[in-house]
Design a protein around this motif. Structure first.
Motif, PDB file in Angstrom:
ATOM      1  N   LYS A  53       6.037   3.442   0.718  1.00 54.17           N
ATOM      2  CA  LYS A  53       6.514   2.129   1.122  1.00 54.17           C
ATOM      3  C   LYS A  53       7.730   2.255   2.042  1.00 54.17           C
ATOM      4  N   ALA A  54       8.571   3.261   1.765  1.00 52.49           N
ATOM      5  CA  ALA A  54       9.749   3.491   2.600  1.00 52.49           C
ATOM      6  C   ALA A  54       9.400   4.249   3.872  1.00 52.49           C
ATOM      7  N   GLY A  55       8.166   4.793   3.932  1.00 55.31           N
ATOM      8  CA  GLY A  55       7.739   5.539   5.108  1.00 55.31           C
ATOM      9  C   GLY A  55       8.404   6.901   5.221  1.00 55.31           C
ATOM     10  N   THR A  56       8.571   7.591   4.081  1.00 56.14           N
ATOM     11  CA  THR A  56       9.228   8.895   4.075  1.00 56.14           C
ATOM     12  C   THR A  56       8.448   9.878   3.199  1.00 56.14           C
ATOM     13  N   THR A  57       8.798  11.142   3.317  1.00 52.08           N
ATOM     14  CA  THR A  57       8.180  12.169   2.472  1.00 52.08           C
ATOM     15  C   THR A  57       8.833  12.136   1.096  1.00 52.08           C
TER      16      THR A  57
END
Length: 187
Positions: A53-57
């Motif tokens: 959802k945060a667009g991170t690994t």
């Protein structure tokens, strides 16, 4: 209170404006409030949903801080949050020392000093309780045991220098933890 997650790089010293040598701790700060990469196979599905959802690994360390201003999901927060000569609290986990005796753990004197110890046993605690009354050892008796590995907050450390290009903060004095351990810096 606003804060950041960081990694303790180590200790060094810097010279102040009046020429004094000041010991300090170097902390590399996270770019986000989730810090350090983690393998996807070691992350739970619930946490993977948060990271996607945060667009991170996937990240290894997460912390929550209260900010006065609004931030969106995935925003980058850098060391610019802090300024020179500001006072901060640093939270870390102290170095684990394993099972230690009373001399190292509590500072008992042993032989050669007047209290806490016996003349024929060098580093032993000596007597620990009374006789038939109260017929027990009270809670909190200082004895040998596990030492270190505790959450320690060092309060009111002065920020000596903020280096935004390397995302580093230098704070005066020492903070708990070994080099490479994760610390929280709070205003």
């Amino acid at each position: 209170m606003p804060g950041l997650i960081g990694r303790k790089i180590g200790m060094t010293s810097v010279f102040s404006a009046d020429g004094k040598n000041v010991p300090c701790t170097v902390i590399e700060c996270a770019l986000q409030l989730a810090f350090g990469d983690k393998k996807e196979k070691n992350t739970t599905k619930a946490m993977m949903g948060i990271f996607k959802k945060a667009g991170t690994t996937p990240k290894a360390h997460l912390a929550e801080f209260k900010f006065d201003e609004e931030h969106n999901l995935g925003d980058v927060i850098t060391v610019d949050l802090f300024s020179d000569a500001e006072f901060v609290d640093v939270v870390g986990t102290s170095k684990g020392k394993g099972f230690q005796g009373v001399v190292k753990r509590h500072g008992f004197g042993g032989v050669g000093q007047s209290t806490h110890g016996q003349d024929d046993r060098l580093r032993k605690p000596g007597s620990i309780g009374a006789c038939s009354y109260p017929a027990k050892v009270f809670k909190g008796m200082r004895m040998g045991g596990q030492m270190g590995g505790d959450r320690v907050t060092t309060q009111n450390l002065r920020v000596l220098k903020v280096i935004p290009e390397h995302n580093l903060i230098l704070v005066k004095g020492s903070c708990a933890g070994c080099n490479g351990s994760t610390v929280l810096i709070e205003k």
